[in-house]
Design a protein around this motif. Structure first.
Motif, mmCIF file in Angstrom:
data_model
loop_
_atom_site.group_PDB
_atom_site.id
_atom_site.type_symbol
_atom_site.label_atom_id
_atom_site.label_comp_id
_atom_site.label_asym_id
_atom_site.label_seq_id
_atom_site.Cartn_x
_atom_site.Cartn_y
_atom_site.Cartn_z
ATOM 1 N N ILE A 103 0.824 -1.196 0.000
ATOM 2 C CA ILE A 103 0.000 0.000 0.000
ATOM 3 C C ILE A 103 0.865 1.256 0.000
ATOM 4 C CG2 ILE A 103 -1.565 1.353 1.433
ATOM 5 C CD1 ILE A 103 -2.792 -1.369 2.295
ATOM 6 N N ILE A 104 0.473 2.203 -0.820
ATOM 7 C CA ILE A 104 1.108 3.513 -0.847
ATOM 8 C C ILE A 104 0.018 4.537 -1.108
ATOM 9 C CG2 ILE A 104 1.675 3.348 -3.304
ATOM 10 C CD1 ILE A 104 4.342 4.807 -2.523
ATOM 11 N N VAL A 105 0.153 5.709 -0.516
ATOM 12 C CA VAL A 105 -0.946 6.680 -0.567
ATOM 13 C C VAL A 105 -0.660 7.872 -1.467
ATOM 14 C CG1 VAL A 105 -1.706 5.991 1.736
ATOM 15 C CG2 VAL A 105 -0.175 7.959 1.470
ATOM 16 N N VAL A 106 0.531 7.945 -2.033
ATOM 17 C CA VAL A 106 0.867 9.085 -2.879
ATOM 18 C C VAL A 106 0.771 8.695 -4.353
ATOM 19 C CG1 VAL A 106 2.274 10.239 -1.168
ATOM 20 C CG2 VAL A 106 3.339 8.574 -2.685
ATOM 21 N N THR A 107 0.400 9.634 -5.189
ATOM 22 C CA THR A 107 0.200 9.340 -6.604
ATOM 23 C C THR A 107 1.480 8.872 -7.285
ATOM 24 O OG1 THR A 107 0.537 11.666 -7.169
ATOM 25 C CG2 THR A 107 -1.738 10.951 -6.821
ATOM 26 N N SER A 108 2.622 9.317 -6.790
ATOM 27 C CA SER A 108 3.891 8.935 -7.422
ATOM 28 C C SER A 108 4.198 7.455 -7.261
ATOM 29 C CB SER A 108 5.038 9.769 -6.850
ATOM 30 O OG SER A 108 5.126 9.573 -5.444
ATOM 31 N N GLY A 109 3.480 6.785 -6.369
ATOM 32 C CA GLY A 109 3.675 5.360 -6.173
ATOM 33 C C GLY A 109 2.913 4.490 -7.153
ATOM 34 N N TYR A 110 2.179 5.121 -8.054
ATOM 35 C CA TYR A 110 1.330 4.412 -9.014
ATOM 36 C C TYR A 110 1.783 4.756 -10.423
ATOM 37 C CZ TYR A 110 -1.623 3.540 -4.991
ATOM 38 O OH TYR A 110 -2.093 3.129 -3.769
ATOM 39 N N ASP A 111 1.811 3.731 -11.278
ATOM 40 C CA ASP A 111 2.287 3.997 -12.636
ATOM 41 C C ASP A 111 1.278 3.638 -13.717
ATOM 42 O OD1 ASP A 111 4.520 1.076 -12.960
ATOM 43 O OD2 ASP A 111 2.432 1.264 -12.362
#
Length: 123
Positions: A103-111
């Protein structure tokens, strides 16, 4: 991976909606997934996330206790069950695939991002 959201619409305050996000093109079950939303004139904000296995979830304070994120790895689909909806929940909702397992909550963690589905809650 390609992500396609569905399930948005118009609902009265207090009502419920379930959003779905179908994934294809990458090993879905090895990536955490998240839901974000963006209201008009506002920045995109984190809503909920689920780990690759589905064993862990995390919610923003604004939706905790009202929204539930889940996933079905056999169907390559992630869901967002939204209950007790409020007018402040009105936004475009986006699902996203994380770069990693957890789990990650920041947009930069999603591609990978879907195109979004609109939720409108009337008062």
């Amino acid at each position: 991976v390609q992500l396609v959201e569905s399930g948005g619409g118009l609902v009265q305050a207090g009502g419920s909606l379930t959003l779905s996000c179908a994934a294809s093109g990458r090993t879905f079950s090895t990536h955490a997934m998240g839901w974000f939303r963006q209201a008009p004139g506002k920045e995109r904000e984190f809503v909920a996330a689920i780990s690759y296995s589905g064993n862990s979830t995390y919610y923003s304070e604004s939706v905790k206790g009202r929204f539930t994120i889940s996933r079905d790895n056999a169907k390559n689909t992630v869901y967002l069950q939204m209950n007790s909806l409020k007018p402040d929940d009105t936004a475009d909702y986006f699902c996203a695939a994380a770069k990693g397992h957890f789990i990650i909550v920041v947009t930069s963690g999603y591609d990978r991002w879907g195109q979004g589905t609109r939720v409108t809650v009337s008062s």
